[in-house]
Scaffold this active site. Sequence first.
Site, PDB file in Angstrom:
ATOM      1  CG  ASP A   1      -2.161   0.800   1.007  1.00  0.00           C
ATOM      2  OD1 ASP A   1      -3.248   0.204   1.017  1.00  0.00           O
ATOM      3  OD2 ASP A   1      -2.064   2.044   0.790  1.00  0.00           O
TER       4      ASP A   1
ATOM      5  CG  LEU B   1     -14.344 -11.209  -0.380  1.00  0.00           C
ATOM      6  CD1 LEU B   1     -13.117 -10.523   0.170  1.00  0.00           C
ATOM      7  CD2 LEU B   1     -14.306 -12.697  -0.135  1.00  0.00           C
ATOM      8  NE  ARG B   2     -22.077 -13.203   2.324  1.00  0.00           N
ATOM      9  CZ  ARG B   2     -22.626 -14.169   3.054  1.00  0.00           C
ATOM     10  NH1 ARG B   2     -23.864 -14.072   3.466  1.00  0.00           N
ATOM     11  NH2 ARG B   2     -21.925 -15.237   3.390  1.00  0.00           N
TER      12      ARG B   2
ATOM     13  CE  LYS C   1     -18.432  -7.468  -6.811  1.00  0.00           C
ATOM     14  NZ  LYS C   1     -17.575  -7.572  -5.697  1.00  0.00           N
TER      15      LYS C   1
ATOM     16  CG  PHE D   1     -29.347 -11.031  -1.035  1.00  0.00           C
ATOM     17  CD1 PHE D   1     -28.566 -12.013  -0.446  1.00  0.00           C
ATOM     18  CD2 PHE D   1     -28.862  -9.734  -1.078  1.00  0.00           C
ATOM     19  CE1 PHE D   1     -27.332 -11.714   0.089  1.00  0.00           C
ATOM     20  CE2 PHE D   1     -27.620  -9.424  -0.543  1.00  0.00           C
ATOM     21  CZ  PHE D   1     -26.858 -10.421   0.037  1.00  0.00           C
TER      22      PHE D   1
ATOM     23  N   GLY E   1     -36.577  -4.562   4.345  1.00  0.00           N
ATOM     24  CA  GLY E   1     -35.981  -3.720   5.379  1.00  0.00           C
ATOM     25  C   GLY E   1     -35.999  -2.262   4.964  1.00  0.00           C
TER      26      GLY E   1
ATOM     27  CB  CYS F   1     -20.522  -3.543  -2.612  1.00  0.00           C
ATOM     28  SG  CYS F   1     -18.995  -3.795  -1.728  1.00  0.00           S
TER      29      CYS F   1
ATOM     30  CE  LYS G   1     -17.581   0.619  -5.002  1.00  0.00           C
ATOM     31  NZ  LYS G   1     -16.886  -0.225  -5.936  1.00  0.00           N
TER      32      LYS G   1
HETATM   33  C1  UGA Z   1     -22.015  -7.338  -1.251  1.00  0.00           C
HETATM   34  C2  UGA Z   1     -22.200  -8.717  -1.889  1.00  0.00           C
HETATM   35  O1  UGA Z   1     -23.124  -9.489  -1.123  1.00  0.00           O
HETATM   36  C3  UGA Z   1     -20.883  -9.459  -1.997  1.00  0.00           C
HETATM   37  O2  UGA Z   1     -21.061 -10.685  -2.685  1.00  0.00           O
HETATM   38  C4  UGA Z   1     -19.875  -8.582  -2.787  1.00  0.00           C
HETATM   39  O3  UGA Z   1     -18.613  -9.193  -2.892  1.00  0.00           O
HETATM   40  C5  UGA Z   1     -19.734  -7.252  -2.080  1.00  0.00           C
HETATM   41  O4  UGA Z   1     -21.022  -6.615  -2.000  1.00  0.00           O
HETATM   42  C6  UGA Z   1     -18.772  -6.413  -2.890  1.00  0.00           C
HETATM   43  O5  UGA Z   1     -19.089  -6.083  -4.031  1.00  0.00           O
HETATM   44  O6  UGA Z   1     -17.652  -6.199  -2.436  1.00  0.00           O
HETATM   45  P1  UGA Z   1     -21.782  -6.390   1.256  1.00  0.00           P
HETATM   46  O7  UGA Z   1     -21.898  -5.041   0.649  1.00  0.00           O
HETATM   47  O8  UGA Z   1     -20.735  -6.672   2.260  1.00  0.00           O
HETATM   48  O9  UGA Z   1     -21.588  -7.520   0.091  1.00  0.00           O
HETATM   49  O10 UGA Z   1     -23.150  -6.655   1.981  1.00  0.00           O
HETATM   50  P2  UGA Z   1     -24.414  -7.614   1.847  1.00  0.00           P
HETATM   51  O11 UGA Z   1     -24.374  -8.596   2.943  1.00  0.00           O
HETATM   52  O12 UGA Z   1     -24.582  -8.115   0.482  1.00  0.00           O
HETATM   53  O13 UGA Z   1     -25.579  -6.558   2.185  1.00  0.00           O
HETATM   54  C7  UGA Z   1     -25.747  -5.353   1.429  1.00  0.00           C
HETATM   55  C8  UGA Z   1     -26.947  -4.581   1.901  1.00  0.00           C
HETATM   56  O14 UGA Z   1     -28.137  -5.235   1.528  1.00  0.00           O
HETATM   57  C9  UGA Z   1     -27.028  -4.370   3.410  1.00  0.00           C
HETATM   58  O15 UGA Z   1     -27.413  -3.028   3.655  1.00  0.00           O
HETATM   59  C10 UGA Z   1     -28.115  -5.319   3.866  1.00  0.00           C
HETATM   60  O16 UGA Z   1     -28.786  -4.875   5.002  1.00  0.00           O
HETATM   61  C11 UGA Z   1     -29.024  -5.305   2.630  1.00  0.00           C
HETATM   62  N1  UGA Z   1     -29.841  -6.533   2.496  1.00  0.00           N
HETATM   63  C12 UGA Z   1     -29.257  -7.720   2.223  1.00  0.00           C
HETATM   64  C13 UGA Z   1     -31.225  -6.441   2.623  1.00  0.00           C
HETATM   65  O17 UGA Z   1     -31.785  -5.350   2.864  1.00  0.00           O
HETATM   66  N2  UGA Z   1     -31.972  -7.576   2.454  1.00  0.00           N
HETATM   67  C14 UGA Z   1     -31.420  -8.776   2.170  1.00  0.00           C
HETATM   68  O18 UGA Z   1     -32.165  -9.760   2.019  1.00  0.00           O
HETATM   69  C15 UGA Z   1     -30.024  -8.851   2.057  1.00  0.00           C
END
Ligand code: UGA
Length: 441
Positions: A36, A163-164, A215, A260, A264, A271, A274
Amino acid sequence: MKKNTGINLCMIGTGYVGLVSGACLAEMGNRVVCVDNNLEKIKMLQKGKMPIYEEGLEELVDKNVKSGRLFFASSIKEGMMHKGHRAEAVFIAVGTPPREDGSADLSAIEKVSREIAENMTDYTVIVEKSTVPVETCLWIEKTVTRHNKKNIPFDVCSNPEFLREGVAIEDFLNPDRIVIGVPSKKAEFVLKKVYSALSKYPMLVTDVKSAELIKHASNSFLSTKISFINAVANICERTGANVEDVARGMGLDKRIGPSFLKAGIGFGGFCFPKDLEAFYWLAKQKGYNFELLKNVKEINETQKMWIVEKVQQEMWNMEGKTVAFLGLAFKPLTDDMRFAPSTDIAKELIKRGARIRAYDPVSMENAKKSMKGIYFAKDAYDCVKGADCICLITEWKEFAELNFSRVLKLVNHPIMIDGRNLYDPDKMRTMGFTYISVGRK
Ligand code: UGA
């Protein structure tokens, strides 16, 4: 995990993706140097301190540093030739922040591509890992070719991450799939070696552009699922149906699947918002109007305001009313406040005259930097003190396990607006709460 079975790697960028991926690739047996240009960050990492909150990361980094498989360096030159070890594959995991118009800013990628070119000494596999628009690898290839004065052979590949936050290590080491977009058999061979410890998981080998598209298409599809169920929740509210039953009924269809589909207050994080924008912008640039993505975004913006409207309906006049926020992060198990719905919700409530008290188990420090005019409470009980209304913003486990008789004694009025359907409506009402949740009676 296997020991030193992989190859020498350089990971450029120790942000969320780079650091987690670097540590996991080391855990898988590769020798990884994470680079970095932020010297402070590198010093911090060398001391074993993590710049982000991610469950299990500190332990994983510590373990692999001690095993001699994970190193940190502040220059690409050092990362690509580290203590006599030449990196066969160089991963790019630098930031691609959104520009004003929603497109991705790829200037950091261009810069590191040039530096990689200047430091190659033998055949190198350059792997793009940051989330980027399709054809970015083509630009990397052009840039590297331009600065590759010694004509060293190289390939540019795409290896998107899925990754989440909060469960990133688990996701990396137990993936649904590994996607590699490769231009040659030679590059495929190298990447298969990098991932040899995960050989029991499906690996999809595609051309480079398809891998890049997977992606953006995946993240946009997941966002669409969330907005779809949030729209359905609105219909449930208007008809007296229950969104959880509707989601369950839909999810049992294998073609739809159950994940998913949790209604909510909308999606946030760095992610989905964007990537949705970037994908829309990219489609437009290619002459296709991907209007669906615009609608997905609009539904999400409206859904964030769902909670504001519910507070308003219960409070009547907002002036001088106290609203308690349980949770601030965009989801549990993260301290990430980027694009967190709580920010827009708080702004709107303050604009309407409300006072906000807020508490989040881990994101308080980050929230203090981005949210103004809010009282940051010591804990959940301090947060609800004197509240006219409680808003459940993030479904942290500790909020599910609150001592509600204590909460009832502390609040001004027992009104709970549950933005994540965390609680059981009957139990909450029996305890004495006026209870409102998303798409449920
Ligand atoms: C997301 C993707 O799930 C990953 O696969 C991906 O790698 C990542 O973006 C990325 O592009 O780097 P992340 O942003 O960590 O991961 O979070 P998620 O767990 O996917 O949740 C995203 C949002 O959706 C949260 O605000 C969550 O509360 C909301 N959500 C998720 C809902 O409102 N309802 C659902 O059923 C699921």
